[in-house]
Design a protein around this motif. Structure first.
Motif, PDB file in Angstrom:
ATOM      1  N   VAL A  29       0.867  -1.175   0.000  1.00  0.00           N
ATOM      2  CA  VAL A  29       0.000   0.000   0.000  1.00  0.00           C
ATOM      3  C   VAL A  29       0.908   1.231   0.000  1.00  0.00           C
ATOM      4  O   VAL A  29       1.696   1.425   0.929  1.00  0.00           O
ATOM      5  N   GLN A  30       0.838   2.027  -1.038  1.00  0.00           N
ATOM      6  CA  GLN A  30       1.672   3.222  -1.129  1.00  0.00           C
ATOM      7  C   GLN A  30       1.111   4.309  -0.206  1.00  0.00           C
ATOM      8  O   GLN A  30      -0.061   4.659  -0.297  1.00  0.00           O
ATOM      9  N   LEU A  31       1.958   4.809   0.689  1.00  0.00           N
ATOM     10  CA  LEU A  31       1.539   5.819   1.653  1.00  0.00           C
ATOM     11  C   LEU A  31       2.239   7.144   1.374  1.00  0.00           C
ATOM     12  O   LEU A  31       3.432   7.171   1.064  1.00  0.00           O
ATOM     13  N   THR A  32       1.486   8.225   1.509  1.00  0.00           N
ATOM     14  CA  THR A  32       2.054   9.568   1.441  1.00  0.00           C
ATOM     15  C   THR A  32       1.947  10.184   2.823  1.00  0.00           C
ATOM     16  O   THR A  32       0.898  10.702   3.224  1.00  0.00           O
ATOM     17  N   THR A  33       3.025  10.073   3.603  1.00  0.00           N
ATOM     18  CA  THR A  33       3.029  10.539   4.982  1.00  0.00           C
ATOM     19  C   THR A  33       4.464  10.710   5.446  1.00  0.00           C
ATOM     20  O   THR A  33       5.366  10.010   4.963  1.00  0.00           O
ATOM     21  N   ASP A  34       4.682  11.642   6.372  1.00  0.00           N
ATOM     22  CA  ASP A  34       6.013  11.769   6.952  1.00  0.00           C
ATOM     23  C   ASP A  34       6.153  10.926   8.213  1.00  0.00           C
ATOM     24  O   ASP A  34       7.203  10.931   8.861  1.00  0.00           O
ATOM     25  N   LEU A  35       5.100  10.191   8.570  1.00  0.00           N
ATOM     26  CA  LEU A  35       5.184   9.258   9.684  1.00  0.00           C
ATOM     27  C   LEU A  35       6.004   8.037   9.282  1.00  0.00           C
ATOM     28  O   LEU A  35       6.054   7.664   8.104  1.00  0.00           O
ATOM     29  N   GLN A  36       6.648   7.413  10.266  1.00  0.00           N
ATOM     30  CA  GLN A  36       7.397   6.186  10.007  1.00  0.00           C
ATOM     31  C   GLN A  36       6.400   5.026   9.997  1.00  0.00           C
ATOM     32  O   GLN A  36       6.204   4.336  10.994  1.00  0.00           O
ATOM     33  N   ALA A  37       5.763   4.839   8.851  1.00  0.00           N
ATOM     34  CA  ALA A  37       4.702   3.840   8.715  1.00  0.00           C
ATOM     35  C   ALA A  37       4.842   3.124   7.388  1.00  0.00           C
ATOM     36  O   ALA A  37       5.265   3.704   6.387  1.00  0.00           O
ATOM     37  N   VAL A  38       4.475   1.848   7.384  1.00  0.00           N
ATOM     38  CA  VAL A  38       4.484   1.031   6.181  1.00  0.00           C
ATOM     39  C   VAL A  38       3.248   0.151   6.223  1.00  0.00           C
ATOM     40  O   VAL A  38       2.807  -0.270   7.298  1.00  0.00           O
ATOM     41  N   ALA A  39       2.640  -0.122   5.049  1.00  0.00           N
ATOM     42  CA  ALA A  39       1.386  -0.878   5.022  1.00  0.00           C
ATOM     43  C   ALA A  39       1.362  -1.848   3.857  1.00  0.00           C
ATOM     44  O   ALA A  39       1.949  -1.598   2.800  1.00  0.00           O
ATOM     45  N   ILE A  40       0.659  -2.965   4.069  1.00  0.00           N
ATOM     46  CA  ILE A  40       0.454  -3.961   3.020  1.00  0.00           C
ATOM     47  C   ILE A  40      -0.985  -4.450   3.071  1.00  0.00           C
ATOM     48  O   ILE A  40      -1.668  -4.314   4.086  1.00  0.00           O
ATOM     49  N   ARG A  41      -1.431  -5.030   1.945  1.00  0.00           N
ATOM     50  CA  ARG A  41      -2.711  -5.729   1.889  1.00  0.00           C
ATOM     51  C   ARG A  41      -2.436  -7.215   1.975  1.00  0.00           C
ATOM     52  O   ARG A  41      -1.534  -7.739   1.306  1.00  0.00           O
ATOM     53  N   ILE A  48      -7.374  -7.823   4.189  1.00  0.00           N
ATOM     54  CA  ILE A  48      -7.251  -6.759   5.178  1.00  0.00           C
ATOM     55  C   ILE A  48      -5.995  -5.950   4.884  1.00  0.00           C
ATOM     56  O   ILE A  48      -5.110  -6.386   4.139  1.00  0.00           O
ATOM     57  N   THR A  49      -5.928  -4.773   5.477  1.00  0.00           N
ATOM     58  CA  THR A  49      -4.732  -3.942   5.407  1.00  0.00           C
ATOM     59  C   THR A  49      -4.036  -3.973   6.759  1.00  0.00           C
ATOM     60  O   THR A  49      -4.684  -3.815   7.797  1.00  0.00           O
ATOM     61  N   LEU A  50      -2.724  -4.191   6.736  1.00  0.00           N
ATOM     62  CA  LEU A  50      -1.918  -4.188   7.949  1.00  0.00           C
ATOM     63  C   LEU A  50      -0.915  -3.051   7.849  1.00  0.00           C
ATOM     64  O   LEU A  50      -0.164  -2.958   6.876  1.00  0.00           O
ATOM     65  N   CYS A  51      -0.906  -2.171   8.847  1.00  0.00           N
ATOM     66  CA  CYS A  51       0.005  -1.031   8.859  1.00  0.00           C
ATOM     67  C   CYS A  51       0.829  -1.054  10.137  1.00  0.00           C
ATOM     68  O   CYS A  51       0.284  -1.163  11.237  1.00  0.00           O
ATOM     69  N   ASP A  71      -6.815   7.344   6.459  1.00  0.00           N
ATOM     70  CA  ASP A  71      -7.611   7.557   5.249  1.00  0.00           C
ATOM     71  C   ASP A  71      -6.992   6.867   4.037  1.00  0.00           C
ATOM     72  O   ASP A  71      -7.687   6.595   3.048  1.00  0.00           O
ATOM     73  N   GLN A  72      -5.686   6.594   4.101  1.00  0.00           N
ATOM     74  CA  GLN A  72      -4.997   5.921   2.993  1.00  0.00           C
ATOM     75  C   GLN A  72      -5.008   4.400   3.130  1.00  0.00           C
ATOM     76  O   GLN A  72      -4.537   3.700   2.227  1.00  0.00           O
ATOM     77  N   LEU A  73      -5.518   3.896   4.247  1.00  0.00           N
ATOM     78  CA  LEU A  73      -5.528   2.454   4.485  1.00  0.00           C
ATOM     79  C   LEU A  73      -6.862   1.868   4.035  1.00  0.00           C
ATOM     80  O   LEU A  73      -7.903   2.181   4.618  1.00  0.00           O
ATOM     81  N   PRO A  74      -6.863   1.014   3.006  1.00  0.00           N
ATOM     82  CA  PRO A  74      -8.120   0.382   2.596  1.00  0.00           C
ATOM     83  C   PRO A  74      -8.727  -0.413   3.754  1.00  0.00           C
ATOM     84  O   PRO A  74      -8.017  -1.089   4.497  1.00  0.00           O
ATOM     85  N   SER A  75     -10.015  -0.313   3.913  1.00  0.00           N
ATOM     86  CA  SER A  75     -10.705  -1.030   4.988  1.00  0.00           C
ATOM     87  C   SER A  75     -10.945  -2.483   4.594  1.00  0.00           C
ATOM     88  O   SER A  75     -11.095  -2.797   3.411  1.00  0.00           O
ATOM     89  N   PRO A  76     -11.016  -3.356   5.615  1.00  0.00           N
ATOM     90  CA  PRO A  76     -10.736  -3.093   7.023  1.00  0.00           C
ATOM     91  C   PRO A  76      -9.236  -3.116   7.280  1.00  0.00           C
ATOM     92  O   PRO A  76      -8.496  -3.799   6.579  1.00  0.00           O
TER      93      PRO A  76
END
Length: 207
Positions: A29-41, A48-51, A71-76
């Motif tokens: 999941v491509q994220l646009t954020t300055d937070l140290q976060a990474v996400a996958i489906r 599900i999406t795991l961040c 808002d960038q994380l697909p639900s759930p």
């Protein structure tokens, strides 16, 4: 074998990473954020999406940044990591500013917290325990997983957090609120904020 998804901020300690078995269908999941976060489906019994997120101790977090992220994380989705946030809501003995912000955000967005009050962190300097690692989710996922803290630090100062799906657990009974669930063989999700060699060892330990 495992695939690795990582984000690191060279200006700060920490970083965030997810390791996922290659035989589990997944995508970035491509994220646009300055937070140290990474996400996958992840394609499990449902997709599900795991961040995974890491918020450094001295950084400032606000609800707008958290809102932009979720808002960038697909639900759930499941959002979990080291928030460095203290609040009795998830087991801390005290409050701090981050804890209040996250409590307000979770309430306003109608999200749920898996934490059961267990300690998740051992301070390497003074040996004190606290609960600063939080697992947040869409309400639709709350009754699908059990949540627990692994009893081995695995070389870190944070205990691994283990989510186990009720549908594919070994035969056990779990209690969620007033419900009793008998599970019937296990998908395990474990997210660590550091993507060093100890993460590779973590993937191999028997939960």
């Amino acid at each position: 074998m495992y695939s690795t998804f990582s984000k690191v901020d060279e200006r700060a300690a920490g970083g965030s990473s997810i390791f996922v078995k290659d035989n589990v269908i997944h995508s970035t999941v491509q994220l646009t954020t300055d937070l140290q976060a990474v996400a996958i489906r992840l394609s499990l019994d449902k997709t599900i999406t795991l961040c995974s997120i890491y918020i450094p101790p001295n950084s400032i977090i606000d609800k707008a940044k958290l809102k932009n992220l979720t808002d960038q994380l697909p639900s759930p989705f499941i959002l979990m990591g080291d928030f460095n946030a203290h609040n009795p809501l998830w087991g801390s003995k005290t409050h701090n500013a981050k804890g209040k912000i996250i409590e307000d955000f979770v309430s306003q967005e109608g999200l749920c917290i898996f934490n059961d009050g267990s300690n998740t962190y051992l301070h390497p300097g003074n040996g004190s325990y606290s609960s600063i690692d939080i697992t947040i989710c869409d309400p639709s996922l709350l009754l699908d997983y059990s949540w627990r803290v692994h009893d081995d630090l695995c070389g870190s100062d944070h205990f691994p957090i283990v989510l186990e799906h009720f549908l594919i657990l070994p035969n056990r009974e779990y209690h969620v609120g007033n419900l009793t669930r008998r599970t019937g063989p296990c998908l395990r999700i474990s997210v660590e904020r550091n993507f060093s060699q100890r993460c590779l060892r973590l993937c191999k330990i028997q939960f």
